[in-house]
Motif scaffolding. Structure first.
Motif, mmCIF file in Angstrom:
data_model
loop_
_atom_site.group_PDB
_atom_site.id
_atom_site.type_symbol
_atom_site.label_atom_id
_atom_site.label_comp_id
_atom_site.label_asym_id
_atom_site.label_seq_id
_atom_site.Cartn_x
_atom_site.Cartn_y
_atom_site.Cartn_z
ATOM 1 N N PHE A 121 56.526 193.297 41.544
ATOM 2 C CA PHE A 121 57.536 194.079 42.265
ATOM 3 C C PHE A 121 58.929 193.797 41.702
ATOM 4 O O PHE A 121 59.759 194.698 41.615
ATOM 5 N N ALA A 125 61.473 196.641 39.972
ATOM 6 C CA ALA A 125 62.869 196.828 40.380
ATOM 7 C C ALA A 125 63.819 196.521 39.234
ATOM 8 O O ALA A 125 64.801 197.249 39.012
ATOM 9 N N LEU A 154 55.957 200.553 45.728
ATOM 10 C CA LEU A 154 57.107 199.941 46.393
ATOM 11 C C LEU A 154 57.019 200.027 47.911
ATOM 12 O O LEU A 154 57.715 199.291 48.615
ATOM 13 N N HIS A 169 56.483 190.824 48.134
ATOM 14 C CA HIS A 169 56.823 192.090 47.485
ATOM 15 C C HIS A 169 58.307 192.408 47.669
ATOM 16 O O HIS A 169 59.008 192.748 46.712
ATOM 17 N N ALA A 173 61.126 192.257 44.718
ATOM 18 C CA ALA A 173 61.895 193.459 44.335
ATOM 19 C C ALA A 173 63.394 193.205 44.425
ATOM 20 O O ALA A 173 64.157 193.578 43.521
#
Length: 188
Positions: A121, A125, A154, A169, A173
């Motif tokens: 993640f 990003a 996402l 996650h 991110a």
């Protein structure tokens, strides 16, 4: 040919491949040890759980969990390193440590968090934001491509699936966005 003379994309491919191979070896050891290594994941607000920040991305809750992370780790790890090996390594370290620490700080106290998905993640990003931060058209194209292929995952930053670390996650991110700014090539 020594690594220093190889093109960056070859070094990136080799590093991503070695990382994923390491994940498979560690899971084989974990299975042979009756999954005792899984206890080395992040245990929130537990002193020993701090060590899990370092270990958690290397550990998985079984072959299915590892299989689900393998292709994204290869692709996104490669892309992160291919846009600059040193920058990619620093970004990965930021995602690994900052994302893991945030999970340790915020997640539920009776849980254990493990798996490479926080890194995955974070890489999504990072790649999505990096081109805009650096104002490089080819990196923007890479980021948009990553969003087209992996953007739907996402939604995993939201709570909902039992046994899935949405905190890993989410904080992965967020750490990826932070990493894009931390390793930017242009002045602030």
């Amino acid at each position: 040919m020594p690594l220093q003379t190889r093109p960056a994309w070859q070094v990136a491919a080799l590093a991503a491949g070695v990382f994923v191979a390491l994940l498979w070896v560690i899971e084989a050891v974990d299975v042979a040890a009756s999954h005792r290594l899984d206890g080395w994941g992040i245990r929130p607000r537990d002193g020993e759980g701090l060590l899990g920040i370092l270990a958690a991305p290397l550990l998985h809750g079984g072959w299915g969990h590892l299989s689900a992370n393998t292709v994204p780790a290869l692709v996104l790890g490669f892309l992160t390193l291919a846009t600059g090996v040193t920058r990619g390594l620093v970004a990965t370290a930021i995602i690994w440590l900052a994302g893991g620490f945030a999970v340790w700080l915020v997640a539920g106290g009776s849980s254990v968090h493990l798996g490479a998905s926080g890194l995955i993640f974070g890489w999504i990003a990072y790649l999505a934001v990096q081109g805009f931060v650096d104002r490089k058209p080819w990196e923007i194209v890479i980021g948009l491509g990553v969003l087209v292929v992996y953007g739907s995952v996402l939604w995993g930053v939201l709570p909902g699936t039992p046994g899935v670390s949405w905190q890993g996650h989410l904080f992965g991110a967020l750490a990826g966005v932070g990493a894009a700014f931390a390793v930017r090539e242009r002045p602030a």
